[in-house]
Scaffold this motif. Structure first.
Motif, PDB file in Angstrom:
ATOM      1  N   PRO A   5     -29.378  45.628  37.677  1.00 61.88           N
ATOM      2  CA  PRO A   5     -30.400  46.359  36.796  1.00 61.88           C
ATOM      3  C   PRO A   5     -29.829  46.307  35.544  1.00 61.88           C
ATOM      4  O   PRO A   5     -28.446  46.788  35.523  1.00 61.88           O
ATOM      5  CB  PRO A   5     -30.797  47.407  37.574  1.00 61.88           C
ATOM      6  N   GLN A   6     -30.432  46.511  34.485  1.00 59.16           N
ATOM      7  CA  GLN A   6     -30.261  47.020  33.246  1.00 59.16           C
ATOM      8  C   GLN A   6     -29.919  48.540  33.289  1.00 59.16           C
ATOM      9  O   GLN A   6     -30.311  49.213  34.008  1.00 59.16           O
ATOM     10  CB  GLN A   6     -31.080  46.729  32.321  1.00 59.16           C
ATOM     11  N   GLN A   7     -28.541  48.663  32.628  1.00 58.38           N
ATOM     12  CA  GLN A   7     -28.129  50.040  32.542  1.00 58.38           C
ATOM     13  C   GLN A   7     -27.223  50.402  31.289  1.00 58.38           C
ATOM     14  O   GLN A   7     -26.557  49.477  30.626  1.00 58.38           O
ATOM     15  CB  GLN A   7     -27.548  50.599  33.780  1.00 58.38           C
ATOM     16  N   ASN A   8     -27.241  51.396  30.921  1.00 55.64           N
ATOM     17  CA  ASN A   8     -26.063  51.848  29.659  1.00 55.64           C
ATOM     18  C   ASN A   8     -24.843  51.912  30.434  1.00 55.64           C
ATOM     19  O   ASN A   8     -24.601  52.397  31.327  1.00 55.64           O
ATOM     20  CB  ASN A   8     -26.693  53.025  28.967  1.00 55.64           C
ATOM     21  N   THR A   9     -23.788  51.768  29.527  1.00 54.65           N
ATOM     22  CA  THR A   9     -22.424  51.964  29.798  1.00 54.65           C
ATOM     23  C   THR A   9     -22.111  53.195  30.322  1.00 54.65           C
ATOM     24  O   THR A   9     -21.155  53.675  30.990  1.00 54.65           O
ATOM     25  CB  THR A   9     -21.546  51.326  28.844  1.00 54.65           C
ATOM     26  N   ALA A  10     -22.943  54.186  29.744  1.00 53.24           N
ATOM     27  CA  ALA A  10     -22.871  55.649  29.943  1.00 53.24           C
ATOM     28  C   ALA A  10     -22.894  55.892  31.508  1.00 53.24           C
ATOM     29  O   ALA A  10     -22.283  57.190  31.982  1.00 53.24           O
ATOM     30  CB  ALA A  10     -23.440  56.773  29.127  1.00 53.24           C
ATOM     31  N   THR A  11     -23.670  55.220  31.961  1.00 55.09           N
ATOM     32  CA  THR A  11     -24.504  55.726  33.602  1.00 55.09           C
ATOM     33  C   THR A  11     -23.382  54.585  34.609  1.00 55.09           C
ATOM     34  O   THR A  11     -23.479  54.998  35.466  1.00 55.09           O
ATOM     35  CB  THR A  11     -25.775  55.153  33.644  1.00 55.09           C
ATOM     36  N   MET A  54     -15.429  45.172  39.419  1.00 53.78           N
ATOM     37  CA  MET A  54     -16.626  44.940  38.298  1.00 53.78           C
ATOM     38  C   MET A  54     -16.538  43.690  37.394  1.00 53.78           C
ATOM     39  O   MET A  54     -17.633  43.156  37.199  1.00 53.78           O
ATOM     40  CB  MET A  54     -16.659  46.284  37.343  1.00 53.78           C
ATOM     41  N   MET A  55     -15.368  43.279  37.020  1.00 57.25           N
ATOM     42  CA  MET A  55     -15.398  41.888  36.317  1.00 57.25           C
ATOM     43  C   MET A  55     -15.793  40.694  37.096  1.00 57.25           C
ATOM     44  O   MET A  55     -16.565  39.756  36.792  1.00 57.25           O
ATOM     45  CB  MET A  55     -14.042  41.718  35.775  1.00 57.25           C
ATOM     46  N   GLN A  56     -15.457  40.923  38.456  1.00 53.48           N
ATOM     47  CA  GLN A  56     -15.915  39.608  39.118  1.00 53.48           C
ATOM     48  C   GLN A  56     -17.579  39.857  39.645  1.00 53.48           C
ATOM     49  O   GLN A  56     -18.428  38.937  39.467  1.00 53.48           O
ATOM     50  CB  GLN A  56     -15.319  39.999  40.597  1.00 53.48           C
ATOM     51  N   TYR A  76     -18.969  38.470  36.569  1.00 52.78           N
ATOM     52  CA  TYR A  76     -18.941  36.937  36.570  1.00 52.78           C
ATOM     53  C   TYR A  76     -20.375  36.277  37.331  1.00 52.78           C
ATOM     54  O   TYR A  76     -20.864  35.368  37.039  1.00 52.78           O
ATOM     55  CB  TYR A  76     -17.635  36.655  36.906  1.00 52.78           C
ATOM     56  N   SER A  77     -20.438  37.009  38.426  1.00 49.34           N
ATOM     57  CA  SER A  77     -21.381  36.234  39.366  1.00 49.34           C
ATOM     58  C   SER A  77     -22.806  36.498  38.953  1.00 49.34           C
ATOM     59  O   SER A  77     -23.669  35.684  39.749  1.00 49.34           O
ATOM     60  CB  SER A  77     -21.234  37.151  40.773  1.00 49.34           C
ATOM     61  N   ILE A  78     -23.192  37.430  38.215  1.00 49.17           N
ATOM     62  CA  ILE A  78     -24.589  37.626  37.573  1.00 49.17           C
ATOM     63  C   ILE A  78     -24.743  37.035  36.301  1.00 49.17           C
ATOM     64  O   ILE A  78     -25.966  37.079  35.482  1.00 49.17           O
ATOM     65  CB  ILE A  78     -25.017  39.039  37.635  1.00 49.17           C
ATOM     66  N   ARG A  79     -23.711  36.128  35.601  1.00 55.14           N
ATOM     67  CA  ARG A  79     -23.719  35.847  34.332  1.00 55.14           C
ATOM     68  C   ARG A  79     -25.004  35.106  33.961  1.00 55.14           C
ATOM     69  O   ARG A  79     -25.434  34.860  32.682  1.00 55.14           O
ATOM     70  CB  ARG A  79     -22.355  35.285  33.590  1.00 55.14           C
ATOM     71  N   GLU A  80     -25.315  34.175  34.831  1.00 58.66           N
ATOM     72  CA  GLU A  80     -26.513  33.035  34.585  1.00 58.66           C
ATOM     73  C   GLU A  80     -27.862  33.889  34.814  1.00 58.66           C
ATOM     74  O   GLU A  80     -28.643  33.669  34.250  1.00 58.66           O
ATOM     75  CB  GLU A  80     -26.352  32.024  35.435  1.00 58.66           C
ATOM     76  N   GLN A  81     -27.906  34.539  35.992  1.00 61.57           N
ATOM     77  CA  GLN A  81     -29.294  35.074  36.327  1.00 61.57           C
ATOM     78  C   GLN A  81     -29.462  36.558  35.534  1.00 61.57           C
ATOM     79  O   GLN A  81     -30.682  36.804  35.222  1.00 61.57           O
ATOM     80  CB  GLN A  81     -29.317  35.751  37.938  1.00 61.57           C
ATOM     81  N   ASN A  82     -28.568  37.106  34.953  1.00 64.79           N
ATOM     82  CA  ASN A  82     -28.658  38.439  34.426  1.00 64.79           C
ATOM     83  C   ASN A  82     -27.933  38.727  33.528  1.00 64.79           C
ATOM     84  O   ASN A  82     -26.742  39.343  33.481  1.00 64.79           O
ATOM     85  CB  ASN A  82     -28.739  39.542  35.338  1.00 64.79           C
ATOM     86  N   THR A  83     -27.829  37.813  32.235  1.00 62.18           N
ATOM     87  CA  THR A  83     -26.706  37.710  31.357  1.00 62.18           C
ATOM     88  C   THR A  83     -26.716  38.830  30.502  1.00 62.18           C
ATOM     89  O   THR A  83     -25.321  39.418  30.208  1.00 62.18           O
ATOM     90  CB  THR A  83     -26.929  36.590  30.337  1.00 62.18           C
ATOM     91  N   ASP A  84     -27.646  39.686  30.075  1.00 63.93           N
ATOM     92  CA  ASP A  84     -27.336  41.054  29.365  1.00 63.93           C
ATOM     93  C   ASP A  84     -26.607  41.842  30.220  1.00 63.93           C
ATOM     94  O   ASP A  84     -25.837  42.655  29.863  1.00 63.93           O
ATOM     95  CB  ASP A  84     -28.735  41.601  29.040  1.00 63.93           C
ATOM     96  N   SER A  85     -27.066  42.031  31.650  1.00 63.00           N
ATOM     97  CA  SER A  85     -26.268  42.979  32.500  1.00 63.00           C
ATOM     98  C   SER A  85     -24.794  42.481  32.534  1.00 63.00           C
ATOM     99  O   SER A  85     -23.802  43.565  32.714  1.00 63.00           O
ATOM    100  CB  SER A  85     -26.872  42.975  33.940  1.00 63.00           C
ATOM    101  N   SER A  86     -24.447  41.352  32.616  1.00 64.37           N
ATOM    102  CA  SER A  86     -23.283  40.808  32.672  1.00 64.37           C
ATOM    103  C   SER A  86     -22.530  41.270  31.370  1.00 64.37           C
ATOM    104  O   SER A  86     -21.284  41.528  31.666  1.00 64.37           O
ATOM    105  CB  SER A  86     -23.119  39.329  32.739  1.00 64.37           C
ATOM    106  N   ILE A  87     -22.928  41.350  30.158  1.00 63.12           N
ATOM    107  CA  ILE A  87     -22.430  41.640  28.921  1.00 63.12           C
ATOM    108  C   ILE A  87     -22.074  43.183  28.964  1.00 63.12           C
ATOM    109  O   ILE A  87     -20.984  43.593  28.834  1.00 63.12           O
ATOM    110  CB  ILE A  87     -23.299  41.424  27.820  1.00 63.12           C
ATOM    111  N   LEU A  88     -23.255  43.886  29.746  1.00 64.96           N
ATOM    112  CA  LEU A  88     -22.780  45.233  29.818  1.00 64.96           C
ATOM    113  C   LEU A  88     -21.714  45.754  30.501  1.00 64.96           C
ATOM    114  O   LEU A  88     -20.685  46.652  30.371  1.00 64.96           O
ATOM    115  CB  LEU A  88     -24.137  45.959  30.383  1.00 64.96           C
TER     116      LEU A  88
END
Length: 675
Positions: free
Chosen positions: A29-35, A48-50, A53-65
């Motif tokens: 789910p989307q969340q702020n880095t503070a949380t 966490m990097m892995q 990587y695993s969600i980069r296509e399904q949820n790219t914004d969360s992957s960037i976070l």
């Protein structure tokens, strides 16, 4: 048709660049880095990097976070590898969002953290080059794309110990490139060498059971077989890729690309209805986030347009192609658009809308003209490959010459080493033979000395026993001839006196008693003389003498003796029979004196070369102290057995009787007696 094939290869090439490895898809789910949780060690950062990587296509914004969080945590921890990998993750995610300039910037920042020469950092640099090649491909800078692709291959060639997953991505990427720019890959030696590398990696993946790697290899084989017009094989690998990809939950792009490849292959065979099934199936696999701008979504509508064209649903084709081309222009997507403009032009021709048809034929031609750089690249890289191959051949020739020289030196060294080894082995063999010969001689001498000692001991025993027997014979003769004769004379004279007294009428009661005592003394004397030197043994042999002796014992004592004679009864050497008879006497006397037995068994068995004697009783048995002592005459019996080269075995326990078994070697004894 060629444009359709190029569309297949481009699609597969993009998918290969996006999918660096496969992992189970998870929705974060989307969340702020503070949380987000604090990352205090490198293991947590890597985890966490892995995940990102695993969600980069399904949820790219969360992957960037997630990658932003791992980047900040890695900087705080001074974890260079984490910083570089986080920048790479951000570059990949922005590439998926069609933010190519940001992706390039993050890739360059990631390169600055590949500072050491470990395999981990080499793989990181390899992945960065792959990502940059992908981005430059989307931007239409094919020369930069090719340069980074070969930089990645160079890392693998210099480091053959890198993982087979990295090797597959390197060779697969180059193979995809050449399938896009080469018309006859089946007869190109360099491309066939890449194909052989891929097949070798497939065998290794099957051996170690790496199903995820096999999915990637099968994806490569789809394009290869489509390129050489083996469409059944291509569709087979498309189906295999989809089945395994779904089962392993790999990233969606690999499954979507395989479904689109199957649809295009069916369109080549004019099967639009079946192709439509695969297009719709691919659309269902599309991730929901950023779906409208997803490159696979756009390309799927390009394919959908051709499906409708072949079905003669011209307006549906226009409705599919026009919005897709607008999206491609918005996201700077050049690849595949020539294929879409051509399909749209054919559709307008069918609708007799020649104005729009002409416009799209013009756009199709312009894109083809702009893509003539591919042809130039093909010439450049053909020259490069010829140079690389020639360089490799020169390198191989030099290595072969060096190998030949080394082999010659090795043969010379091996000759000398072989000669030295042979000489050493010969010396060792001779030394071993001399040692064995010396040891054998020593063993023979030791054995000879032991035999001589044994023979001397046996001779001494035989001489002692012979002396005893001579003494017994002498005593027996003296008793029989001397004392026996005297007693007989006394008895005769007393008998005369007894008759004379009886005739004169006097009482001879006391004299009668004296005569009876003399008679008993004479009988005992004869028994003693016979025992000392039994005449029946000399006349009849061991068997009858033993029977007579046991019968006398049975009559004179409260001991029931059973005597058994087995085998072929025959006469044996005199000394042998006498010693065996003495052994039986000693054993019976021991039974009478010590065993307190009521029953006994004497068994004599004649064999061809053995005489076996068994004496058993039901007496009190022999204790360990008595067996070790000399009070029961066992030592004397053992000496007699040893004098005949025999063996004796005693089985006894207190209260359970005694069994003594003796084996005497007749042949050996006979030889000793003759000697």
């Amino acid at each position: 048709m060629k444009n359709k094939l190029k569309a297949i290869y481009w699609l597969q090439f993009i998918c290969l660049l996006i999918v660096f490895h496969f992992a189970t898809a998870q929705n974060v789910p989307q969340q702020n880095t503070a949380t987000l949780p604090q990352l205090h060690d490198t293991a947590a950062i890597n985890t966490m990097m892995q995940k990102g990587y695993s969600i980069r296509e399904q949820n790219t914004d969360s992957s960037i976070l997630l990658y932003t969080h791992t980047l900040n945590s890695s900087k705080l921890a001074g974890y260079n590898y984490g910083i570089g990998n986080s920048y790479l993750g951000l570059a990949r995610a922005h590439s998926i969002l069609n933010k190519d300039q940001e992706a390039i910037a993050y890739s360059y920042q990631a390169l600055t953290y590949c500072t050491d020469t470990s395999n981990t950092n080499k793989e990181l640099r390899f992945n960065i080059y792959h990502c940059m090649a992908q981005v430059y491909y989307y931007l239409g800078k094919f020369d930069s794309c090719a340069w980074y692709r070969y930089q990645a291959l160079h890392i693998v060639e210099l480091n053959p110990d890198l993982s087979i997953q990295v090797q597959m991505r390197a060779y697969g990427s180059i193979l995809q490139f050449w399938m896009n720019v080469h018309n006859d890959i089946q007869h190109d030696r360099y491309i066939q060498s890449l194909w052989e590398h891929l097949n070798a990696i497939e065998k290794k993946a099957m051996a170690i059971g790496d199903s995820t790697l096999l999915v990637s290899i099968y994806f490569q084989k789809e394009a290869y077989y489509e390129n050489i017009r083996l469409r059944d094989s291509s569709r087979y690998y498309c189906q295999l890729t989809c089945e395994m990809g779904r089962r392993l939950h790999v990233t969606p792009s690999i499954v979507i690309a395989s479904l689109m490849n199957t649809a295009i292959s069916l369109l080549q065979d004019k099967q639009p209805d079946k192709a439509l099934e695969y297009v719709n199936e691919g659309l269902k696999e599309m991730p929901l986030q950023n779906k409208a701008n997803n490159r696979y979504y756009v390309f799927a509508h390009f394919v959908l347009g051709e499906v409708y064209l072949q079905q003669k649903k011209y307006q549906a084709a226009v409705n599919a192609l026009v919005p897709a081309l607008k999206t491609a222009a918005a996201v700077h997507m050049i690849a595949y658009t020539d294929y879409a403009h051509k399909t749209l032009a054919q559709t307008y021709d069918a609708l007799k809308d020649y104005k729009n048809a002409g416009e799209h034929w013009r756009l199709h031609a312009e894109i083809l003209d702009s893509m003539q750089k591919d042809k130039k690249m093909e010439l450049v890289y053909n020259v490069e490959m010829r140079y690389r191959i020639a360089d490799k051949e020169r390198e191989i020739a030099q290595k072969e010459l060096s190998i030949t020289r080394n082999k010659s030196r090795l043969r010379t060294q091996q000759f000398w080493i072989g000669g030295i080894l042979c000489g050493t082995l010969l010396v060792l063999l001779v030394s071993l033979l001399l040692y064995r010969n010396s040891k054998h001689k020593h063993k023979l001498q030791t054995e000879k000395i032991r035999n001589l000692k044994q023979e001397l001991q046996i001779s001494s025993l035989q001489a002692m026993i012979a002396g005893e027997e001579k003494e017994r014979s002498r005593i027996a003769r003296e008793l029989h001839d001397g004392l026996g004769g005297t007693l007989a004379t006394i008895r005769t004279r007393l008998s005369y006196v007894f008759r004379k007294l009886t005739t004169s009428g006097e009482s001879g009661h006391d004299l009668t008693e004296i005569l009876q005592l003399l008679e008993e003394a004479s009988v005992e004397l004869r028994k003693t003389a016979h025992n000392l030197m039994p005449e029946i043994l000399l006349r009849e042999g061991l068997a009858k003498a033993s029977l007579l002796f046991c019968e006398r014992v049975r009559k004179g004592h409260m001991l029931e003796i059973n005597t058994e004679i087995w085998g072929e009864v025959r006469r044996l050497p005199k000394d042998f029979e006498l010693t065996a008879y003495r052994i039986i006497q000693e054993l019976i006397h021991n039974t009478l004196k010590h065993a307190r037995a009521t029953q006994a068994l004497v068994q004599i068995v004649f064999h061809e070369s053995l005489l076996c004697i068994t004496v058993e009783d039901n007496g009190t048995g022999i204790t360990e102290n008595n067996r070790q002592g000399e009070g029961m005459g066992l030592r004397t019996i053992e000496d007699r057995v040893k004098s005949l080269n025999g063996q004796m075995d005693i089985a006894s326990s207190p209260g359970k009787g005694t069994s003594i078994y003796i084996e005497l070697n007749i042949i050996t004894t006979r030889q000793n007696i003759l000697e």
